[in-house]
Design a protein around this motif. Structure first.
Motif, PDB file in Angstrom:
ATOM      1  N   THR A 128       0.757  -1.048  -0.110  1.00  0.00           N
ATOM      2  CA  THR A 128      -0.011   0.023  -0.139  1.00  0.00           C
ATOM      3  C   THR A 128       0.933   1.236   0.032  1.00  0.00           C
ATOM      4  N   SER A 158       2.084   1.850  -3.328  1.00  0.00           N
ATOM      5  CA  SER A 158       1.085   2.110  -4.249  1.00  0.00           C
ATOM      6  C   SER A 158       0.584   3.390  -4.226  1.00  0.00           C
ATOM      7  N   SER A 159       0.751   4.162  -3.248  1.00  0.00           N
ATOM      8  CA  SER A 159       0.197   5.326  -2.462  1.00  0.00           C
ATOM      9  C   SER A 159       0.992   6.747  -2.963  1.00  0.00           C
ATOM     10  N   PHE A 193       5.174  -4.276  -9.849  1.00  0.00           N
ATOM     11  CA  PHE A 193       4.306  -3.460  -9.014  1.00  0.00           C
ATOM     12  C   PHE A 193       2.765  -3.668  -9.127  1.00  0.00           C
ATOM     13  N   VAL A 227       0.147  -3.711  -5.813  1.00  0.00           N
ATOM     14  CA  VAL A 227      -1.268  -3.256  -5.869  1.00  0.00           C
ATOM     15  C   VAL A 227      -2.375  -4.234  -5.530  1.00  0.00           C
ATOM     16  N   ILE A 232      -7.051   0.841  -2.329  1.00  0.00           N
ATOM     17  CA  ILE A 232      -6.264   0.778  -3.275  1.00  0.00           C
ATOM     18  C   ILE A 232      -6.831  -0.274  -4.402  1.00  0.00           C
ATOM     19  N   GLU A 271      -6.929  -1.802  -8.222  1.00  0.00           N
ATOM     20  CA  GLU A 271      -6.022  -2.206  -9.430  1.00  0.00           C
ATOM     21  C   GLU A 271      -6.537  -1.281 -10.717  1.00  0.00           C
ATOM     22  N   TYR A 301      -4.670   2.039 -11.763  1.00  0.00           N
ATOM     23  CA  TYR A 301      -3.347   2.129 -12.086  1.00  0.00           C
ATOM     24  C   TYR A 301      -3.338   1.385 -13.712  1.00  0.00           C
ATOM     25  N   TYR A 320      -1.331  -2.028 -18.488  1.00  0.00           N
ATOM     26  CA  TYR A 320      -0.234  -1.427 -17.415  1.00  0.00           C
ATOM     27  C   TYR A 320       0.607  -0.605 -18.482  1.00  0.00           C
ATOM     28  N   THR A 364      -2.800   8.211 -11.232  1.00  0.00           N
ATOM     29  CA  THR A 364      -2.489   7.397 -10.090  1.00  0.00           C
ATOM     30  C   THR A 364      -1.344   6.782 -10.209  1.00  0.00           C
ATOM     31  N   MET A 365      -1.081   6.242 -11.284  1.00  0.00           N
ATOM     32  CA  MET A 365       0.254   5.600 -11.472  1.00  0.00           C
ATOM     33  C   MET A 365       1.452   6.529 -11.574  1.00  0.00           C
ATOM     34  N   CYS A 409       2.453   7.568  -7.771  1.00  0.00           N
ATOM     35  CA  CYS A 409       2.567   6.797  -6.727  1.00  0.00           C
ATOM     36  C   CYS A 409       4.032   6.589  -6.371  1.00  0.00           C
TER      37      CYS A 409
END
Length: 782
Positions: free
Chosen positions: A618, A621-622, A657, A661, A671, A673, A676, A682, A691-692, A695
């Motif tokens: 997390t 991913s934040s 990554f 997530v 969170i 998926e 992202y 991806y 968001t991606m 992060c």
């Protein structure tokens, strides 16, 4: 004329064959050991991969502090702030084995270091595994098949991948324990010896100490026992082979701290107990049958079966009641992943995220077992000609191992011994048939003629002639003469019958003989097949499986390039940070960080606490601010990320990554998926989602990356990054390795984080305590 083979000549030939087999086995052991030394010859004597570094660290502690401190060791440098009780959470077989070897060598004044002993433990036990394969296959199909199977196992790439010098993992000794346990089971089944049954239970105990894959043994053997009972092959030897294993083996397994009461409380072991009850019911039925009349036997069987079924139903009901309260019904997550290949991806992403838990591809079978894949079917057919208890076990072993290897690529390691056994049987049977045909064509006719000419001088006729001469000289009565004549006629009649049988056998043998030219070509093709297999195995050992993951190499036009970034980063941490500093990274690098940098980590490769791993996922991913708060709550001082975009290293954190997530989102629902992914893809380029791009993982990986080439081109993803110019507000870069493969960042202190805000508030007359509290956000993870 050739003389018949005497008993003494047969004894000499048998002894010569045993001596020759012994020297061949010695050469096979040397081959199995030496083919795994390419990693030391080409690189250096170093521990490989990730898990072996933890095993090496534990072995160091064992040799330094002793066995009692090892059992009670609480490691506060892992899983901060939780820690880990090492003695109760590891399979101690590998550590105790290497520690014993080190102690024996030092007792003999051979001063090898602990690291050297750990590096060469796997090659040593690979030789032992080859010898154990010979013993097992010999019990199934004879010494010729055993030698072939031992030679194949000594070189098979699937086993080499887990037993090269430096691969100090549990499988290094566990595969030997697996094969040796199977050998002792088959030996007990063939001999009915209680001595071998006791050794079998002890070998099973060593397997339990070494690897969690012991559950394969305690399920495969009951399956074979049940198969023998159903097919009417029950015997007292089967009972002796199985009952002591369940009783003594389970008691010994419960002594291993990491197993404990799981040996009787988990679903993986219930099949052995159920078959244990069934075999006792069958044994009682056979016993009653031997002492009662047929009529009374029917009545007794009805009674015994009724009681047996009632006991089985009661046991099953108790087991169901015991496991009903468990969400997984008493099965572990890895076991459920084997039974249902989709289970891990649905419910336990931490298991599915490991690359070796993915299903293998068809090319990986050819890579890991090569031509054995084509020889296995022939070996299965040979096991049915004729079918015995031992050969039926070999067939069951290969069938189950093929299934499990298709679920997890890691379990190709379990398939390798079974494939070598079957292939050794196939090669031995084929070689016997071809060489037998050649011998028949070259020597068959002359042998038949010589035997026909020497028929009168056979050992059966010589005594008769001597008796006839003695009778003519000593006895002259008519009655005795007629008795001699009748005896001669009977012997002549028996001789004619034997000649007819021998001629019939020779005719049948001629029908089974292959043409001479085809036999020669067949032998040549077998030799060519073995040569191709040997070349492939040497290539796999030298190129594919010898490189340690901690030291990478690359061949280009300018020559060989060595990437030693991992050890460079761990050395920097060891020499430039405080001893009590905590380092956060993805769990893959936890063992190496603790062993090589001697620093406390938040998570590591043990993966026993999914929530703790999800917290790190997390944070990665934040956004930067939220990630800082999470890491600060865990007292983290440094964050380590692995980045391969500059040199083309694909196993970096950007490629991992999405698993961060998924694991983080499984515990913390905010969170998601899809946030992202751009249209389900991806991306890290200009089309990546906000968001991606914002992060923490993206920022720590690509910070200043544009300075390398002016474009920010990622060689792994083969695209230019989307966000090239940005600054870090809550983290500062403190070290980046030479090839940018490992990057280390330090959390900025809190006073630097709020300094800007305090300057803006200088125009105010005063700041109250309540306004200060409003400025500092409360950490939701505390």
């Amino acid at each position: 004329m050739s003389s018949p083979v005497t008993a003494s000549e047969r004894t000499v030939r048998h002894a010569f064959g045993n001596v020759l087999a012994f020297f061949v086995l010695i050469l096979i052991g040397v081959l199995a050991f030496s083919i795994r030394l390419f990693s030391v010859i080409k690189y250096e004597s170093v521990i490989h991969e990730f898990d072996p570094y933890f095993n090496y660290r534990v072995t160091q502690f064992l040799t330094r502090n002793g066995i009692y401190d090892f059992w009670n060791w609480f490691d506060d440098r892992t899983w901060y702030p939780l820690g880990r009780v090492i003695g109760g959470t590891v399979y101690p077989g590998l550590t105790l084995t290497a520690g014993t070897l080190w102690w024996v060598l030092h007792s003999l004044n051979i001063p090898l270091s602990v690291e050297t002993v750990c590096v060469f433990t796997a090659p040593t036990f690979s030789a032992f595994a080859s010898w154990a394969t010979y013993l097992l296959t010999k019990e199934v199909k004879g010494p010729g098949a055993g030698l072939a199977a031992a030679a194949l196992l000594g070189m098979v790439p699937s086993y080499i991948s887990r037993s090269v010098a430096g691969s100090y993992d549990n499988e290094a000794v566990a595969i030997f324990a697996l094969i040796f346990t199977f050998f002792l089971y088959i030996k007990t089944l063939n001999t009915g010896s209680l001595f071998y049954a006791t050794l079998n239970a002890i070998s099973y105990f060593y397997m339990v100490c070494s690897w969690g894959g012991y559950t394969f043994i305690i399920n495969l053997i009951p399956m074979h026992v049940l198969l023998c009972i159903v097919t009417g092959r029950y015997s007292p030897r089967l009972y002796i082979a199985y009952a002591p294993l369940v009783v003594l083996g389970t008691l010994l397994a419960a002594l291993v701290p990491v197993v404990g009461f799981n040996a009787v409380m988990t679903s993986e072991h219930f099949a052995s107990f159920l078959v244990f009850i069934i075999i006792h019911v069958v044994a009682l039925v056979y016993y009653i049958k031997g002492i009662l009349s047929p009529r009374m036997f029917k009545v007794a069987v009805t009674l015994v079966l009724s009681i047996g079924l009632a006991v089985c139903c009661a046991v099953i009901a108790i087991l169901i009641a015991v496991v009903a309260s468990s969400p997984t019904k008493g099965w572990s997550g890895r076991s459920l992943s084997l039974l249902d290949p989709t289970y891990a991806s649905k419910y336990i992403p931490i298991i599915a995220s490991v690359s070796e838990h993915q299903p293998p591809t068809w090319p990986s079978y050819f890579m890991d077992i090569n031509v054995l894949a084509f020889l296995v079917p022939a070996g299965i057919i040979a096991c049915f000609l004729p079918l015995s208890d031992a050969s039926s076990f070999a067939v069951l072993y290969i069938v189950t191992s093929v299934y499990f290897s298709g679920v997890m690529v890691r379990l190709m390691l379990v398939l390798a011994p079974a494939a070598c056994i079957m292939s050794g049987i196939a090669l031995s049977e084929a070689f016997d048939a071809l060489t037998g045909s050649i011998k028949f064509h070259l020597l068959g006719f002359s042998i038949e003629n010589s035997q026909a000419g020497a028929g009168d001088a056979s050992p059966d006729n010589v005594p008769a002639q001597k008796n006839a001469v003695k009778s003519d000289a000593s006895e002259n009565t008519l009655k005795e003469r007629t008795s001699r004549k009748s005896k001669k006629k009977e012997k002549e009649r028996e001789k004619e019958e034997q000649d007819g049988k021998s001629s019939l056998k020779s005719q049948i043998k001629r029908l089974q003989v292959l043409p001479f030219e085809a036999s020669i070509i067949g032998v040549f093709l077998l030799i060519l097949l073995g040569a191709f297999y040997a070349v492939h195995c040497v290539w796999a050992a030298a190129e594919a499986y010898s490189a340690p993951s901690i030291v990478l190499t690359s061949h280009t036009q300018s020559g060989l390039h060595v990437f030693d970034d991992f050890r460079e980063a761990y050395a920097w941490l060891r020499h430039n940070t405080e001893v009590d500093d905590k380092v956060a990274s993805w769990w893959d690098y936890g063992y190496q960080t603790t062993a090589m940098a001697n620093r406390t980590v938040i998570v590591d490769n043990n993966t026993w606490n999914n929530t703790h791993i999800a917290t790190v996922g997390t944070a990665m991913s934040s956004p930067e601010k939220a990630a800082w708060e999470i890491f600060n709550s865990l007292d983290v001082k440094y964050v380590l990320v692995v980045f391969g975009g500059l040199v083309g290293y694909p196993s970096d954190d950007i490629n991992k990554f999405l698993w961060m997530v998924r694991i983080g989102g499984g515990v913390f629902p905010h969170i998601k998926e899809p946030d992202y992914l751009r249209d389900g893809q991806y991306r890290i380029d200009s089309q990546a989602t906000p968001t991606m791009l914002n992060c923490l993982m993206y920022k720590l990986s690509y910070y200043r990356f544009v300075d390398t080439d002016g474009k920010g081109f990622d060689r792994v993803r083969q695209t230019e990054i989307g966000k090239k110019y940005f600054k870090l507000t809550h983290f500062e870069e403190v070290f980046t390795t030479h090839h940018w493969m490992v990057r280390i960042y330090k959390l900025k202190p809190q006073k630097n984080r709020i300094r800007g805000k305090s300057k803006k508030s200088k125009s105010k007359a005063s700041s109250t305590a309540s306004s200060t509290k409003r400025r500092i956000n409360k950490n939701p993870w505390l």
